[in-house]
Design an enzyme around this catalytic site. Structure first.
Site, mmCIF file in Angstrom:
data_model
loop_
_atom_site.group_PDB
_atom_site.id
_atom_site.type_symbol
_atom_site.label_atom_id
_atom_site.label_comp_id
_atom_site.label_asym_id
_atom_site.label_seq_id
_atom_site.Cartn_x
_atom_site.Cartn_y
_atom_site.Cartn_z
ATOM 1 N N ASN A 1 -4.093 -4.731 12.716
ATOM 2 C CA ASN A 1 -5.537 -4.469 12.633
ATOM 3 C C ASN A 1 -6.335 -5.229 13.698
ATOM 4 O OD1 ASN A 1 -5.610 -2.520 10.578
ATOM 5 N ND2 ASN A 1 -5.419 -4.107 8.996
ATOM 6 N N THR B 1 0.848 -1.197 0.000
ATOM 7 C CA THR B 1 0.000 0.000 0.000
ATOM 8 C C THR B 1 0.882 1.244 0.000
ATOM 9 O OG1 THR B 1 -1.854 -1.102 1.051
ATOM 10 C CG2 THR B 1 -1.694 1.260 1.416
ATOM 11 N N ASN C 1 -4.092 -10.053 7.035
ATOM 12 C CA ASN C 1 -3.853 -8.750 7.681
ATOM 13 C C ASN C 1 -5.079 -8.050 8.267
ATOM 14 O OD1 ASN C 1 -1.292 -9.332 6.920
ATOM 15 N ND2 ASN C 1 -1.220 -7.904 5.202
ATOM 16 N N HIS D 1 -6.892 -11.031 -1.292
ATOM 17 C CA HIS D 1 -6.320 -10.597 -0.015
ATOM 18 C C HIS D 1 -7.180 -11.155 1.117
ATOM 19 C CE1 HIS D 1 -4.268 -8.424 2.994
ATOM 20 N NE2 HIS D 1 -4.257 -7.212 2.479
ATOM 21 N N TYR E 1 -8.188 -7.783 7.213
ATOM 22 C CA TYR E 1 -9.220 -7.206 6.342
ATOM 23 C C TYR E 1 -10.397 -8.185 6.208
ATOM 24 C CZ TYR E 1 -5.626 -3.764 5.887
ATOM 25 O OH TYR E 1 -4.698 -2.805 6.202
HETATM 26 C C1 PHB Z 1 -0.640 -0.975 5.517
HETATM 27 O O1 PHB Z 1 -1.227 0.045 5.134
HETATM 28 O O2 PHB Z 1 0.309 -0.923 6.306
HETATM 29 C C2 PHB Z 1 -1.081 -2.276 5.053
HETATM 30 C C3 PHB Z 1 -2.068 -2.358 4.101
HETATM 31 C C4 PHB Z 1 -2.481 -3.592 3.671
HETATM 32 C C5 PHB Z 1 -1.894 -4.708 4.207
HETATM 33 C C6 PHB Z 1 -0.912 -4.626 5.139
HETATM 34 C C7 PHB Z 1 -0.509 -3.400 5.574
HETATM 35 O O3 PHB Z 1 -2.303 -5.905 3.814
#
Ligand code: PHB
Length: 376
Positions: free
Chosen positions: A253, A44, A196, A193, A198
């Site tokens: 997260n 990102t 992390n 994805h 999400y």
């Molecule tokens: C981040 O913004 O740090 C980030 C975004 C997406 C990810 C992992 C980290 O899967």
């Protein structure tokens, strides 16, 4: 000789000569040959243009990194609801498809390969980023600890709307639509994805999924949404063009699972039923650096290709491939700072150091201005 044929020829030669497999050995994802196993991880960077459309600077950034065996794009939202941060690109509007076309053309002109990472941030979004300023969505009405990154600065996470059974087909349809768009935009494949913290990860891990219906409870139920997305996307893309990314013990997260080894071994086994391009695993915890899961055991639960990620360098990457602990290795920060990372690795050249301050947002500084080796 065209690049693709020369890669296939090199692949055949390596198998014939029985050369030791390492990061520099070509690899086949189905019928698609990658020139090496040095993969650019999804990153990102918050530099999309108006309307979350990829713009000139993004085209240049990816063009510079086409020497990767495969580029996995930064997370790109599948729908306006999927967005979770300022200036992240999408793959749901016409303009976004046109923007990405310029990126994929640039990478292909350089002989590279690129997948797009399909992203829905779920509860990690914020109402100020949502169409109609409604609450973000999640498997259960559980608020993450911490703050969302918004156009008005950092704001506390909100309690998400728990998706109802009749809303879930729309999420799957948004993935399918994004996958169709990815085809139109000229990508070589897609990565789901599911890592992390999400949306899909929020369903997978029991700390965030408290549902009592057929999408919660057992691990089979918790991975039902991911399985539906995988099936839909393979229907769109065909075999070996869809990868999946997971992060069994990443606490980023505010997410966790009570039994990461058992949960993700089961996920890896289930995913073996599908002709996936690869399983991409962020090993360990991004936040603490700790690693408790046995990733070799996890890898052995998966029948397809395994892509390792998180903190690898040249030596550890080569050793992982040589020992058959991984088929490919994805590099993040090192690719931010070294557009020519594959070439530097091949010659064991010194590396540029990444500058944390310019990771997220901003302009060309810290984005497209890292020199290739030998540049001034
Ligand atoms: C981040 O913004 O740090 C980030 C975004 C997406 C990810 C992992 C980290 O899967």
């Amino acid at each position: 000789m065209p690049i693709v044929e020369s890669v296939i020829e090199k692949y055949i030669m390596t198998s014939v000569t029985n050369d030791k497999t390492n990061l520099f050995s070509p690899i086949l994802l189905g019928d698609m040959a990658l020139a090496n196993r040095i993969i650019m991880a999804p990153l990102t960077r918050n530099r999309a243009g108006e309307g979350n459309v990829p713009q000139d600077t993004n085209v240049e950034y990816y063009r510079q990194r086409a020497g990767a065996g495969l580029i996995i794009s930064e997370g790109s939202q599948i729908s306006a609801q999927g967005v979770g941060y300022p200036r992240t690109p999408g793959i749901h509007s016409e303009a976004q498809v046109e923007g990405w076309k310029r990126v994929t053309n640039a990478v292909h002109d350089k002989g590279g390969r690129i997948f797009i990472q399909l992203w829905h941030t779920g509860r990690i979004s914020h109402s100020s980023l949502q169409p109609g300023h409604v609450l973000p969505v999640g498997p259960s009405a559980l608020k993450a600890a911490g703050q969302a990154s918004t156009y008005q600065g950092m704001q506390d996470f909100e309690t998400p709307h728990a998706l109802t059974l009749d809303e879930l087909p729309d999420i799957v349809a948004d993935y399918a639509n994004a996958a169709q768009n990815a085809k139109k935009a000229g990508f070589d494949g897609v990565e789901i994805h599911a890592a992390n913290g999400y949306l899909l990860d929020q369903f997978l891990r029991d700390g965030t999924n408290r549902r009592t219906d057929s999408y919660g409870g057992s691990i089979v139920n918790r991975m039902q949404l991911l399985a539906e997305v995988v099936e839909k996307l393979i229907a769109v893309w065909g075999a070996y063009r869809v990868g999946v990314r997971v992060s069994p013990e990443n606490s980023f997260n505010d997410i966790k699972d009570s039994q990461p080894q058992q949960t993700f071994n089961a996920i890896a086994k289930k995913l073996s039923e599908y002709p996936l391009a690869y399983l991409h695993v962020l090993e360990g915890d991004m936040m603490t650096g700790e690693r408790h899961v046995d990733y070799v055991a996890l890898r052995n639960c998966f029948a397809g290709l395994y892509m390792a990620n998180n903190g690898y360098d040249l030596e550890r990457g080569n050793s992982a491939v040589e020992q058959n602990h991984a088929d490919m290795v994805a590099y993040g920060k090192l690719f931010i700072a070294n557009p020519d990372l594959s070439a530097r690795f091949a010659k064991n050249l010194p590396l540029n150091a990444p500058d944390q301050a310019t990771f997220y947002g901003g302009d060309e500084k810290g984005y497209t201005d890292y020199p290739k080796y030998g540049d001034a």
